[in-house]
Design a protein around this motif. Structure first.
Motif, short mmCIF file in Angstrom:
data_model
loop_
_atom_site.label_atom_id
_atom_site.label_comp_id
_atom_site.label_asym_id
_atom_site.label_seq_id
_atom_site.Cartn_x
_atom_site.Cartn_y
_atom_site.Cartn_z
N ALA A 8 70.80 -5.11 67.48
CA ALA A 8 69.97 -4.68 68.55
C ALA A 8 68.82 -5.83 68.58
CB ALA A 8 69.62 -3.44 68.43
N MET A 9 68.44 -6.34 67.53
CA MET A 9 67.16 -7.07 67.39
C MET A 9 67.64 -8.72 68.11
SD MET A 9 65.55 -5.95 63.97
CE MET A 9 64.09 -7.08 64.07
N TRP A 12 67.80 -9.14 71.71
CA TRP A 12 66.36 -9.08 72.42
C TRP A 12 65.67 -10.45 72.14
CZ3 TRP A 12 65.84 -6.67 76.62
CH2 TRP A 12 66.46 -5.58 76.86
N ASN A 79 58.07 -5.30 69.82
CA ASN A 79 59.02 -4.63 70.80
C ASN A 79 60.45 -4.48 69.92
OD1 ASN A 79 57.32 -3.03 72.29
ND2 ASN A 79 57.37 -4.75 73.92
N ILE A 80 60.59 -5.82 69.43
CA ILE A 80 61.99 -6.14 68.94
C ILE A 80 62.10 -5.52 67.76
CG2 ILE A 80 63.53 -7.86 67.79
CD1 ILE A 80 62.56 -9.83 70.21
N HIS A 83 62.60 -1.72 68.11
CA HIS A 83 63.92 -1.47 68.60
C HIS A 83 64.75 -1.55 67.44
CE1 HIS A 83 66.85 -0.75 71.61
NE2 HIS A 83 67.35 -2.00 71.27
N ALA A 86 64.42 1.61 65.38
CA ALA A 86 64.77 2.98 66.24
C ALA A 86 66.20 3.00 66.09
CB ALA A 86 64.46 3.06 67.71
N THR A 87 67.01 1.72 66.18
CA THR A 87 68.29 1.72 66.28
C THR A 87 68.83 2.05 64.73
OG1 THR A 87 68.31 -0.07 67.85
CG2 THR A 87 70.52 0.19 66.22
#
Length: 90
Positions: A8-9, A12, A79-80, A83, A86-87
């Protein structure tokens, strides 16, 4: 758990080169204006609109604004990371 978060990171990372977009500049300007002293400023800072009440986001934005100014890379990096966290928690 770690692999999806890293994926996910990585997905982005390209945003680190981007600028502030859409309402980012408007929100930053509002945060800058609402950091005076007194109860009215505190109410403005945390938002006086009951539909758009987001005190933690505003507090985080204020801290980043003081730390990095309008350097979009720092905002995107945070934000990365969030994210990815959170993932991993999902």
């Amino acid at each position: 758990m770690i692999l999806p978060a890293l994926a996910a990171m990585v997905a982005w990372l390209h945003t680190l080169r981007g600028d502030l977009v859409w309402d980012d500049v408007i929100l930053l300007t509002q945060l800058e204006r609402s950091t005076g002293a007194g109860l009215l400023s505190l109410r403005k800072f945390f938002g006086d609109d009951p539909v758009y009440f987001r005190p933690l986001l505003n507090l985080n934005g204020w801290a980043l604004l003081k730390l990095a100014g309008e350097n979009a890379s720092v905002w995107h990096f945070e934000n990365i990371v969030l994210h990815g966290v959170a993932t991993a928690l999902v």
